[in-house]
Design a protein around this motif. Sequence first.
Motif, PDB file in Angstrom:
ATOM      1  N   SER A 164       0.693  -1.140  -0.223  1.00  0.00           N
ATOM      2  CA  SER A 164      -0.301  -0.110   0.019  1.00  0.00           C
ATOM      3  C   SER A 164       1.153   1.401  -0.011  1.00  0.00           C
ATOM      4  CB  SER A 164      -0.781   0.375   1.246  1.00  0.00           C
ATOM      5  OG  SER A 164      -0.062  -0.349   2.612  1.00  0.00           O
ATOM      6  N   MET A 165       0.229   2.150  -0.759  1.00  0.00           N
ATOM      7  CA  MET A 165       0.702   3.085  -0.831  1.00  0.00           C
ATOM      8  C   MET A 165       0.219   4.613   0.023  1.00  0.00           C
ATOM      9  SD  MET A 165       3.035   5.559  -3.571  1.00  0.00           S
ATOM     10  CE  MET A 165       1.616   5.675  -4.788  1.00  0.00           C
ATOM     11  N   LEU A 184      -3.177  -1.112  -2.897  1.00  0.00           N
ATOM     12  CA  LEU A 184      -3.795  -0.294  -2.305  1.00  0.00           C
ATOM     13  C   LEU A 184      -3.011   1.118  -3.171  1.00  0.00           C
ATOM     14  CD1 LEU A 184      -6.344   1.054  -0.789  1.00  0.00           C
ATOM     15  CD2 LEU A 184      -4.901   0.880   1.359  1.00  0.00           C
ATOM     16  N   VAL A 185      -3.893   2.357  -2.828  1.00  0.00           N
ATOM     17  CA  VAL A 185      -2.995   3.511  -3.533  1.00  0.00           C
ATOM     18  C   VAL A 185      -3.824   5.026  -3.355  1.00  0.00           C
ATOM     19  CG1 VAL A 185      -2.410   4.770  -5.251  1.00  0.00           C
ATOM     20  CG2 VAL A 185      -1.597   2.834  -5.558  1.00  0.00           C
ATOM     21  N   SER A 186      -3.345   5.699  -2.469  1.00  0.00           N
ATOM     22  CA  SER A 186      -4.286   7.222  -2.157  1.00  0.00           C
ATOM     23  C   SER A 186      -2.958   7.876  -1.851  1.00  0.00           C
ATOM     24  CB  SER A 186      -4.203   6.957  -0.546  1.00  0.00           C
ATOM     25  OG  SER A 186      -5.418   8.498  -0.036  1.00  0.00           O
ATOM     26  N   ILE A 187      -3.343   9.045  -3.324  1.00  0.00           N
ATOM     27  CA  ILE A 187      -2.978   9.920  -3.373  1.00  0.00           C
ATOM     28  C   ILE A 187      -3.580  11.231  -3.337  1.00  0.00           C
ATOM     29  CG2 ILE A 187      -1.312  11.200  -5.052  1.00  0.00           C
ATOM     30  CD1 ILE A 187      -0.987   8.568  -6.899  1.00  0.00           C
ATOM     31  N   SER A 188      -2.719  12.877  -3.276  1.00  0.00           N
ATOM     32  CA  SER A 188      -3.705  13.297  -2.559  1.00  0.00           C
ATOM     33  C   SER A 188      -2.799  14.907  -2.304  1.00  0.00           C
ATOM     34  CB  SER A 188      -4.174  13.441  -1.394  1.00  0.00           C
ATOM     35  OG  SER A 188      -3.175  13.669  -0.200  1.00  0.00           O
ATOM     36  N   LEU A 233     -11.842   3.026  -8.546  1.00  0.00           N
ATOM     37  CA  LEU A 233     -10.984   4.156  -8.971  1.00  0.00           C
ATOM     38  C   LEU A 233     -12.145   5.165  -8.127  1.00  0.00           C
ATOM     39  CD1 LEU A 233      -9.270   6.034  -9.794  1.00  0.00           C
ATOM     40  CD2 LEU A 233      -9.622   5.846 -12.094  1.00  0.00           C
ATOM     41  N   ASN A 234     -11.765   5.743  -7.604  1.00  0.00           N
ATOM     42  CA  ASN A 234     -11.957   6.824  -7.101  1.00  0.00           C
ATOM     43  C   ASN A 234     -11.519   8.656  -7.378  1.00  0.00           C
ATOM     44  OD1 ASN A 234     -13.602   9.185  -5.137  1.00  0.00           O
ATOM     45  ND2 ASN A 234     -13.834   8.340  -3.545  1.00  0.00           N
ATOM     46  N   LEU A 235     -12.341   8.866  -8.291  1.00  0.00           N
ATOM     47  CA  LEU A 235     -11.084  10.666  -8.476  1.00  0.00           C
ATOM     48  C   LEU A 235     -12.278  11.546  -8.234  1.00  0.00           C
ATOM     49  CD1 LEU A 235      -8.782  11.412 -10.295  1.00  0.00           C
ATOM     50  CD2 LEU A 235     -11.208  11.665 -12.488  1.00  0.00           C
ATOM     51  N   LYS A 236     -11.735  12.283  -7.197  1.00  0.00           N
ATOM     52  CA  LYS A 236     -12.050  12.898  -6.841  1.00  0.00           C
ATOM     53  C   LYS A 236     -11.297  14.702  -5.936  1.00  0.00           C
ATOM     54  CE  LYS A 236     -14.341  14.372  -1.765  1.00  0.00           C
ATOM     55  NZ  LYS A 236     -14.328  13.737  -0.731  1.00  0.00           N
TER      56      LYS A 236
END
Length: 390
Positions: A164-165, A184-188, A233-236
């Motif tokens: 995960s990242m 698992l990937v989360s980029i903000s 995919l969640n693009l916000k």
Amino acid sequence: MNFADMRKTNALKLIIIILIMSAVLVSCTEEEYRASRLYKSLTSYEQKSETVTLKNKKYNKIDLSKKAVLELSKGMIYNVDFSEAVNVRDASTASILNSEIISKTLAMKVTEKDTVMNVISTDIASYGDYVISVTDNAVFTGSGLKVNNLGEGGAAIKISSGASMVLNKSNVKANGAGVESDSLVSISSSEMTVESLRFYEGATVTLDDSRFYTNHGIMLLDNANEKLIHVSLNLKKAKLTADDGALLSMIDTKASVKIEDTTLNQGSSNIMLLKNSEATVTLCNSDAEGGVMTDESSSLNLLIKNGSAFKGYINKGNRTKTVTVQIEENSVWEVTSDSYVRGVILKDANFENIKSNGFTIYYDPKSSTNAWLDKKTVNLPDGGRLAPLR
């Protein structure tokens, strides 16, 4: 350290910016670097089991194993000899702060369960296939990073096999993919200038308040591991551009996509392309402009809701009936060319949430979704029609 000055002289020689005499930035070939005082002064750091804090250290490699714990601040790691510059494994934990890592090969390798890498305010560059690789249930967190693959086609980050990242407030550049992942990937609050982003079945991805400048957009793809069969995919609040091709491509995959508080604009080109795929795409409080194209072996459910607007066409000219469109109240589809769909679901029985612009939407009269239309042709606002495909 200025990564913009780093470049290749030819296929065999690597130019590296190095710090000579702790004061002067110098560009040199790999051969010249190996002859330098700095190269000869660097050693490898290996740590097992202990807890250590280091500051202002220079190495050519760091290797942690057997639950080692290391905090390194203001470090410099220059690697031309090893397969990776930093190798963290075997349930070890590394925290790297305010440092610089330059590697001819992979810059960071993080692997195995309970292994954790935390990186803050650090510049990381590589000429390898990847800059950062996180695999086998390891965890990577990064904030304030500058990640740059300087190779001709190398990717930036690979997250795979249950890893995960979490990436925040970072900048990523690569001629290859920005991220490749089946995990698992989360980029903000980040920015990427890359060839594409590639997410494989098994991936759960959140891209929030970030900008992605690409050649080929986001690609959702099949995974060779047959146990992994779905990508999410969640693009916000995101900005996504693609110079060539669709913004969002789904190929040989099953996917669910939520696009929230985001504007996607490809003009007359495609925003979505499906090949041999099954997908549900939901627009929430978002605007999307461009085409949606699928092949005959694909299936797409497109939900337009919460004040969203879709301006474009669906399967223009190919007569493929594989898309079901559902338009909720306060949302609209503005049609820009004759379109072909499997089904139409409307909350507004007056058809006011379709702006036809004189075009015809052809639907499949055999689909149970369209039973309410009773195989009839409906005249739409703005001179268009909703008609059964004969």
